[in-house]
Design a protein around this motif. Structure first.
Motif, short mmCIF file in Angstrom:
data_model
loop_
_atom_site.label_atom_id
_atom_site.label_comp_id
_atom_site.label_asym_id
_atom_site.label_seq_id
_atom_site.Cartn_x
_atom_site.Cartn_y
_atom_site.Cartn_z
N GLU A 37 -8.91 14.26 32.06
CA GLU A 37 -9.90 15.33 32.22
C GLU A 37 -9.39 16.48 33.07
O GLU A 37 -9.78 17.62 32.87
N GLN A 43 -5.91 19.76 27.88
CA GLN A 43 -7.24 20.13 27.42
C GLN A 43 -7.19 21.42 26.59
O GLN A 43 -7.88 21.56 25.59
N SER A 62 -16.05 25.68 22.96
CA SER A 62 -16.49 24.72 23.98
C SER A 62 -15.28 24.08 24.67
O SER A 62 -15.26 23.94 25.90
N GLU A 65 -13.55 26.61 26.97
CA GLU A 65 -14.30 26.77 28.21
C GLU A 65 -14.05 25.60 29.16
O GLU A 65 -13.90 25.79 30.36
N TYR A 66 -14.01 24.39 28.61
CA TYR A 66 -13.75 23.22 29.44
C TYR A 66 -12.36 23.29 30.06
O TYR A 66 -12.19 23.07 31.26
N SER A 69 -12.26 25.70 32.83
CA SER A 69 -12.88 25.17 34.05
C SER A 69 -11.93 24.24 34.81
O SER A 69 -12.09 24.04 36.01
N LYS A 70 -10.94 23.71 34.10
CA LYS A 70 -9.95 22.83 34.72
C LYS A 70 -8.71 23.58 35.18
O LYS A 70 -7.80 22.98 35.74
#
Length: 131
Positions: A37, A43, A62, A65-66, A69-70
């Motif tokens: 994660e 990712q 989506s 965006e994830y 965020s990482k």
């Protein structure tokens, strides 16, 4: 061979149309739920799989965006471009947020596009400021 998509705009195939895409771009999307994660790079590659292998812009957005965020500046920029392609006020606001994220992560393309978007917001365009 042909290019399905050039420039801006959504990319969709007619129902049941055939398309050949190399799996090399798609494999991370197959295992995205098993990727670490906190690995922004993997990712982001999963998001690319949704984008270019599965041709699924909603899942790609989506996933970008994830990944952003990482810590993936590339994913932030890609998400911003997808939001801008939607051409809505809500999409533009989300794009600016993603560009700010990319710029904060040190991405020059995000910074340059963010400057363009701020100029548009202020009503300043290249044509009104000269060549």
């Amino acid at each position: 061979a042909f290019t399905l998509r050039e420039g801006a705009g959504a990319y969709f195939l007619p129902k049941d149309a055939e398309l050949m895409v190399a799996l090399v771009a798609g494999w991370p999307a197959f295992v995205q739920g098993k990727l670490p994660e906190d690995d922004a790079e993997l990712q982001m590659r999963g998001a690319v799989g949704w984008d270019v292998f599965f041709l699924c812009p909603d899942n790609a957005l989506s996933a970008y965006e994830y990944a952003a965020s990482k810590g993936s500046a590339i994913a932030a920029y890609n998400a911003a471009m997808m939001y801008l392609e939607r051409g809505t006020a809500e999409g533009r606001a989300s794009a600016v947020a993603m560009l700010e994220r990319g710029a904060a992560l040190g991405d020059a393309k995000s910074r340059a596009r963010l400057d363009i978007e701020h100029a548009r917001e202020s009503g300043i365009t290249q044509s009104s400021t000269g060549p």
